[in-house]
Design an enzyme around this catalytic site. Structure first.
Site, PDB file in Angstrom:
ATOM      1  N   PRO A  11      -4.912   5.328 -11.271  1.00  0.00           N
ATOM      2  CA  PRO A  11      -4.770   3.997 -10.676  1.00  0.00           C
ATOM      3  C   PRO A  11      -3.750   3.111 -11.384  1.00  0.00           C
ATOM      4  O   PRO A  11      -3.671   3.103 -12.618  1.00  0.00           O
ATOM      5  CB  PRO A  11      -6.179   3.404 -10.788  1.00  0.00           C
ATOM      6  N   ASN A  12      -3.027   2.390 -10.570  1.00  0.00           N
ATOM      7  CA  ASN A  12      -2.044   1.369 -10.972  1.00  0.00           C
ATOM      8  C   ASN A  12      -0.747   1.941 -11.535  1.00  0.00           C
ATOM      9  O   ASN A  12       0.183   1.190 -11.817  1.00  0.00           O
ATOM     10  CB  ASN A  12      -2.673   0.375 -11.968  1.00  0.00           C
ATOM     11  N   ARG A  19       4.645  -3.533 -13.550  1.00  0.00           N
ATOM     12  CA  ARG A  19       3.353  -3.823 -14.152  1.00  0.00           C
ATOM     13  C   ARG A  19       3.491  -4.003 -15.668  1.00  0.00           C
ATOM     14  O   ARG A  19       3.894  -3.072 -16.369  1.00  0.00           O
ATOM     15  CB  ARG A  19       2.456  -2.619 -13.868  1.00  0.00           C
ATOM     16  N   TYR A  24       4.170  -1.315 -20.739  1.00  0.00           N
ATOM     17  CA  TYR A  24       4.435  -0.005 -20.120  1.00  0.00           C
ATOM     18  C   TYR A  24       5.921   0.296 -19.926  1.00  0.00           C
ATOM     19  O   TYR A  24       6.270   1.408 -19.512  1.00  0.00           O
ATOM     20  CB  TYR A  24       3.695   0.081 -18.779  1.00  0.00           C
ATOM     21  N   ASN A  75      -2.449  11.299 -16.745  1.00  0.00           N
ATOM     22  CA  ASN A  75      -2.628   9.916 -17.152  1.00  0.00           C
ATOM     23  C   ASN A  75      -3.603   9.323 -16.145  1.00  0.00           C
ATOM     24  O   ASN A  75      -3.214   8.966 -15.022  1.00  0.00           O
ATOM     25  CB  ASN A  75      -1.299   9.164 -17.151  1.00  0.00           C
ATOM     26  N   ALA A  78      -7.079   3.629 -16.032  1.00  0.00           N
ATOM     27  CA  ALA A  78      -8.352   3.072 -16.500  1.00  0.00           C
ATOM     28  C   ALA A  78      -9.542   3.998 -16.248  1.00  0.00           C
ATOM     29  O   ALA A  78     -10.582   3.844 -16.898  1.00  0.00           O
ATOM     30  CB  ALA A  78      -8.588   1.708 -15.846  1.00  0.00           C
ATOM     31  N   ASP A  88     -16.066  15.903 -15.868  1.00  0.00           N
ATOM     32  CA  ASP A  88     -16.703  17.103 -15.320  1.00  0.00           C
ATOM     33  C   ASP A  88     -15.702  17.968 -14.553  1.00  0.00           C
ATOM     34  O   ASP A  88     -15.787  19.202 -14.603  1.00  0.00           O
ATOM     35  CB  ASP A  88     -17.862  16.711 -14.392  1.00  0.00           C
ATOM     36  N   GLU A  99      -4.543  14.912 -21.927  1.00  0.00           N
ATOM     37  CA  GLU A  99      -4.659  13.488 -21.581  1.00  0.00           C
ATOM     38  C   GLU A  99      -3.417  12.763 -22.104  1.00  0.00           C
ATOM     39  O   GLU A  99      -3.033  12.935 -23.256  1.00  0.00           O
ATOM     40  CB  GLU A  99      -5.926  12.933 -22.249  1.00  0.00           C
ATOM     41  N   HIS A 101      -1.162   8.999 -22.289  1.00  0.00           N
ATOM     42  CA  HIS A 101      -1.045   7.549 -22.086  1.00  0.00           C
ATOM     43  C   HIS A 101       0.330   7.078 -22.539  1.00  0.00           C
ATOM     44  O   HIS A 101       0.838   7.553 -23.562  1.00  0.00           O
ATOM     45  CB  HIS A 101      -2.119   6.784 -22.863  1.00  0.00           C
ATOM     46  N   ILE A 102       0.853   6.137 -21.795  1.00  0.00           N
ATOM     47  CA  ILE A 102       2.137   5.529 -22.146  1.00  0.00           C
ATOM     48  C   ILE A 102       1.963   4.650 -23.386  1.00  0.00           C
ATOM     49  O   ILE A 102       2.740   4.720 -24.336  1.00  0.00           O
ATOM     50  CB  ILE A 102       2.646   4.686 -20.959  1.00  0.00           C
ATOM     51  N   SER A 103       0.934   3.825 -23.356  1.00  0.00           N
ATOM     52  CA  SER A 103       0.685   2.897 -24.471  1.00  0.00           C
ATOM     53  C   SER A 103      -0.214   3.554 -25.516  1.00  0.00           C
ATOM     54  O   SER A 103      -0.896   4.553 -25.241  1.00  0.00           O
ATOM     55  CB  SER A 103       0.023   1.625 -23.937  1.00  0.00           C
ATOM     56  N   ARG A 108      -4.949  -1.252 -28.749  1.00  0.00           N
ATOM     57  CA  ARG A 108      -5.165  -2.278 -27.719  1.00  0.00           C
ATOM     58  C   ARG A 108      -6.645  -2.707 -27.700  1.00  0.00           C
ATOM     59  O   ARG A 108      -7.329  -2.582 -28.707  1.00  0.00           O
ATOM     60  CB  ARG A 108      -4.683  -1.740 -26.365  1.00  0.00           C
TER      61      ARG A 108
HETATM   62  C1  DQA Z   1      -2.763   3.803 -19.655  1.00  0.00           C
HETATM   63  C2  DQA Z   1      -3.727   3.072 -20.586  1.00  0.00           C
HETATM   64  C3  DQA Z   1      -4.988   2.680 -19.841  1.00  0.00           C
HETATM   65  O1  DQA Z   1      -5.871   1.981 -20.710  1.00  0.00           O
HETATM   66  C4  DQA Z   1      -4.642   1.763 -18.677  1.00  0.00           C
HETATM   67  O2  DQA Z   1      -5.823   1.453 -17.950  1.00  0.00           O
HETATM   68  C5  DQA Z   1      -3.591   2.323 -17.808  1.00  0.00           C
HETATM   69  C6  DQA Z   1      -2.439   2.975 -18.414  1.00  0.00           C
HETATM   70  C7  DQA Z   1      -1.424   4.138 -20.354  1.00  0.00           C
HETATM   71  O3  DQA Z   1      -0.705   4.965 -19.830  1.00  0.00           O
HETATM   72  O4  DQA Z   1      -1.106   3.559 -21.392  1.00  0.00           O
HETATM   73  O5  DQA Z   1      -3.639   2.191 -16.588  1.00  0.00           O
HETATM   74  O6  DQA Z   1      -3.354   5.030 -19.262  1.00  0.00           O
END
Ligand code: DQA
Length: 145
Positions: A11-12, A19, A24, A75, A78, A88, A99, A101-103, A108
């Protein structure tokens, strides 16, 4: 023959570039897809790159990856912090899942420090901007070689 890896985005992440660019960066998801496809080509991997805002769609794609791919970089946005269903789904397939993540989620808010999917994943890469995806592709290449 080139091997397929799935790069899944939750999502997002379709909002990347617009964003919170201070967190990001300015790259769009289309930019990230181009970089992943190019990096994949150099590694001998075919990248199947997807994004959905819907948890169930991500679950279906993880199951599909179990049949069609040698590994997954995800990724989960949230959903990372909440989704036992994604945990699962990852446990239900036998190919490695990384897994991404960009950040740096650990630098955080406290609610981002917990990952529901990390215990099911092969490993976690975070904090390198969109280069996190490229590092994950390299990791998938080296653990599946
Ligand atoms: C994220 C970090 C998550 O906490 C956040 O909800 C995102 C982006 C990242 O790529 O840093 O949507 O996955």
């Amino acid at each position: 023959m080139s091997k397929t890896v799935f790069v899944l985005n939750g999502p997002n992440l379709n909002m990347l570039g617009k964003r919170e660019p201070g967190i990001y960066g300015g790259n769009t998801l289309a930019d990230v897809e181009r970089e992943c496809v190019a990096a994949g080509e150099a590694l001998g991997l075919t990248v199947d790159f997807r994004q959905s805002n819907h948890e169930g769609v991500l679950i279906d794609w993880i199951h599909e990856a179990g049949e069609k791919a040698i590994g997954v970089a995800i990724n989960a946005g949230a959903y990372t912090h909440t989704s036992i269903a994604l945990h699962d789904a990852i446990k239900a397939i036998s190919v490695p899942v990384i897994e991404v993540h960009i950040s740096n989620v650990h630098a955080r808010e406290a609610f981002r420090h917990h990952s529901a999917i990390a215990p099911a994943a092969k490993g976690v890469i975070c904090g390198f901007g969109t280069t996190s995806y490229i590092l994950a592709l390299n990791a998938l290449k080296s653990i599946t070689a």
